[in-house]
Enzyme design. Structure first.
Site, mmCIF file in Angstrom:
data_model
loop_
_atom_site.group_PDB
_atom_site.id
_atom_site.type_symbol
_atom_site.label_atom_id
_atom_site.label_comp_id
_atom_site.label_asym_id
_atom_site.label_seq_id
_atom_site.Cartn_x
_atom_site.Cartn_y
_atom_site.Cartn_z
ATOM 1 N N ASP A 182 52.397 37.548 -24.655
ATOM 2 C CA ASP A 182 51.370 37.098 -25.607
ATOM 3 C C ASP A 182 51.314 35.566 -25.585
ATOM 4 O O ASP A 182 52.287 34.901 -25.973
ATOM 5 C CB ASP A 182 51.770 37.621 -27.001
ATOM 6 C CG ASP A 182 50.797 37.248 -28.103
ATOM 7 O OD1 ASP A 182 50.102 36.215 -27.981
ATOM 8 O OD2 ASP A 182 50.740 37.991 -29.102
ATOM 9 N N SER A 241 48.026 39.988 -35.887
ATOM 10 C CA SER A 241 47.887 38.536 -35.833
ATOM 11 C C SER A 241 47.629 37.962 -37.232
ATOM 12 O O SER A 241 48.463 38.113 -38.112
ATOM 13 C CB SER A 241 46.796 38.185 -34.822
ATOM 14 O OG SER A 241 46.890 36.840 -34.451
ATOM 15 N N HIS A 300 48.289 39.785 -26.281
ATOM 16 C CA HIS A 300 47.859 39.769 -27.690
ATOM 17 C C HIS A 300 46.689 40.731 -27.923
ATOM 18 O O HIS A 300 46.191 40.830 -29.030
ATOM 19 C CB HIS A 300 47.429 38.329 -28.026
ATOM 20 C CG HIS A 300 47.349 38.021 -29.491
ATOM 21 N ND1 HIS A 300 48.466 37.872 -30.293
ATOM 22 C CD2 HIS A 300 46.289 37.802 -30.313
ATOM 23 C CE1 HIS A 300 48.091 37.581 -31.524
ATOM 24 N NE2 HIS A 300 46.771 37.536 -31.576
HETATM 25 N N1 GSH Z 1 38.717 33.326 -29.474
HETATM 26 C C1 GSH Z 1 40.104 33.124 -29.184
HETATM 27 C C2 GSH Z 1 40.870 34.401 -29.146
HETATM 28 C C3 GSH Z 1 40.907 35.040 -30.456
HETATM 29 C C4 GSH Z 1 41.722 36.303 -30.422
HETATM 30 O O1 GSH Z 1 42.453 36.614 -29.470
HETATM 31 N N2 GSH Z 1 41.610 37.051 -31.482
HETATM 32 C C5 GSH Z 1 42.402 38.241 -31.594
HETATM 33 C C6 GSH Z 1 43.026 38.265 -32.944
HETATM 34 S S1 GSH Z 1 44.013 36.816 -33.200
HETATM 35 C C7 GSH Z 1 41.529 39.457 -31.417
HETATM 36 O O2 GSH Z 1 41.901 40.539 -31.849
HETATM 37 N N3 GSH Z 1 40.359 39.303 -30.814
HETATM 38 C C8 GSH Z 1 39.375 40.338 -30.709
HETATM 39 C C9 GSH Z 1 39.571 41.357 -29.637
HETATM 40 O O3 GSH Z 1 40.457 41.202 -28.772
HETATM 41 O O4 GSH Z 1 38.868 42.366 -29.702
HETATM 42 C C10 GSH Z 1 40.275 32.429 -27.866
HETATM 43 O O5 GSH Z 1 39.281 32.238 -27.210
HETATM 44 O O6 GSH Z 1 41.400 32.091 -27.518
#
Ligand code: GSH
EC number: 3.1.2.12
Length: 292
Positions: free
Chosen positions: A234, A156, A270
């Site tokens: 995603d 990402s 994602h």
């Molecule tokens: N906080 C965001 C999502 C953020 C998100 O998905 N971050 C990804 C990277 S872009 C991630 O790897 N999050 C941490 C995880 O899944 O462990 C939401 O609520 O939509």
């Protein structure tokens, strides 16, 4: 004197995951990271002092822990004899106005750029940290790591980081790959918000210098072999934050389209379920170049 303090050592797939902390000049704060050392780098009897390194850059809201705990890259890295560095995604606790107001800007969202805006330019320098300060410190202290063989990957925002750091520094990294990378930040809401905050509205030249699609359009280096995986399930892809097709089109316009392998993976989202499923392919992609 050691640069890094080792706060934990965890056995993982025959090697060791070290939790490290060091004071960084570029980001003006203590930075945490994880370093996975495969068995070839931990055994005192091993004659192998040349362990290549894969840098994994994480996405929005992450630290170096997310992928170390649930990306499962260590299994393949152990087999191939590749170390993995999992850095943090931003400076922390600098107290800059606005840095903690949203999850997609500021803390946890450094975007792997050097900021030029007031408040951010002092410590939001993740580009210099990842390309210069961190590797110098690591290769200075961990003698078994081979600083001349480094590859890069990420997810990402970290996929954007991997692609742009690779394309901006021909020859510095042996290979690049990415999981659902933000491919054209100047044309998506995440990128526009971050670049406005770190570069300012008026610095369109800087915006383009950190946009993977703009960079690949101008690529003049060695033939490319870029692996990109994106899940069709995603939500961020559906919301047009990822825009992988723009990257492929830009590469084709530049005549280097055959060097970009975009795999649209049916139904995957994602999350780290997606990353852990295809992680082996990405470590193998890096190992193909690191172990040449
Ligand atoms: N906080 C965001 C999502 C953020 C998100 O998905 N971050 C990804 C990277 S872009 C991630 O790897 N999050 C941490 C995880 O899944 O462990 C939401 O609520 O939509």
């Amino acid at each position: 004197m050691s640069t890094f303090e080792t706060t934990a050592t965890i056995a993982s797939f025959g090697g060791k995951l070290l939790k490290l902390k060091h004071r960084a000049k570029t980001t003006k704060c203590d930075m945490n990271l994880n370093l996975y050392l495969p068995p070839s780098a931990t055994s005192s009897s091993s004659k192998d002092k040349n362990v290549p390194v894969l840098i994994y850059l994480s996405g929005l809201t992450c630290t170096g822990d997310n992928c170390a705990e649930k990306g499962f890259l260590q299994r393949t890295a152990s087999k191939k004899g590749v170390a993995i560095v999992y850095p943090d995604t931003s400076p922390r606790g600098l107290g800059v106005k606005g840095e903690d107001e949203s999850w997609d800007f500021g803390t946890g969202a450094g975007f792997y750029v050097d900021a030029v805006t007031e408040g951010y330019k002092e410590g939001y320098n993740m580009y210099s940290y990842i390309t210069d300060e961190l590797p110098k410190a690591l290769f200075g202290q961990f003698e078994k790591l081979d600083g001349s063989r480094v590859s890069i990957t990420g997810h990402s925002m970290g996929g954007h980081g991997a692609l742009t750091l690779f394309l901006k520094n021909p020859g510095k990294y042996k290979s690049v790959s990415a999981f659902s990378p933000i491919c054209n930040p100047i044309n998506c809401p995440w990128g526009q918000k971050a670049f406005k905050g770190y570069f300012g509205d008026d610095k369109q030249d800087l915006w383009k210098e950190h946009d993977a699609s703009e960079l690949v359009r101008k690529w003049k280096g060695d033939p490319l072999d870029i692996l990109i995986d994106v899940g069709t399930g995603d939500n961020f892809y559906k919301q047009k934050q990822i825009l992988p097709e723009n990257f492929v089109d830009a590469a084709k316009e530049a005549g280097v389209g055959e060097g970009v392998k975009l795999r649209m993976q049916p139904d995957y989202d994602h999350s780290y379920f997606f990353i852990s499923t295809f992680g082996e392919d990405h470590v193998e992609h890096a190992a193909k170049y690191l172990l040449k």
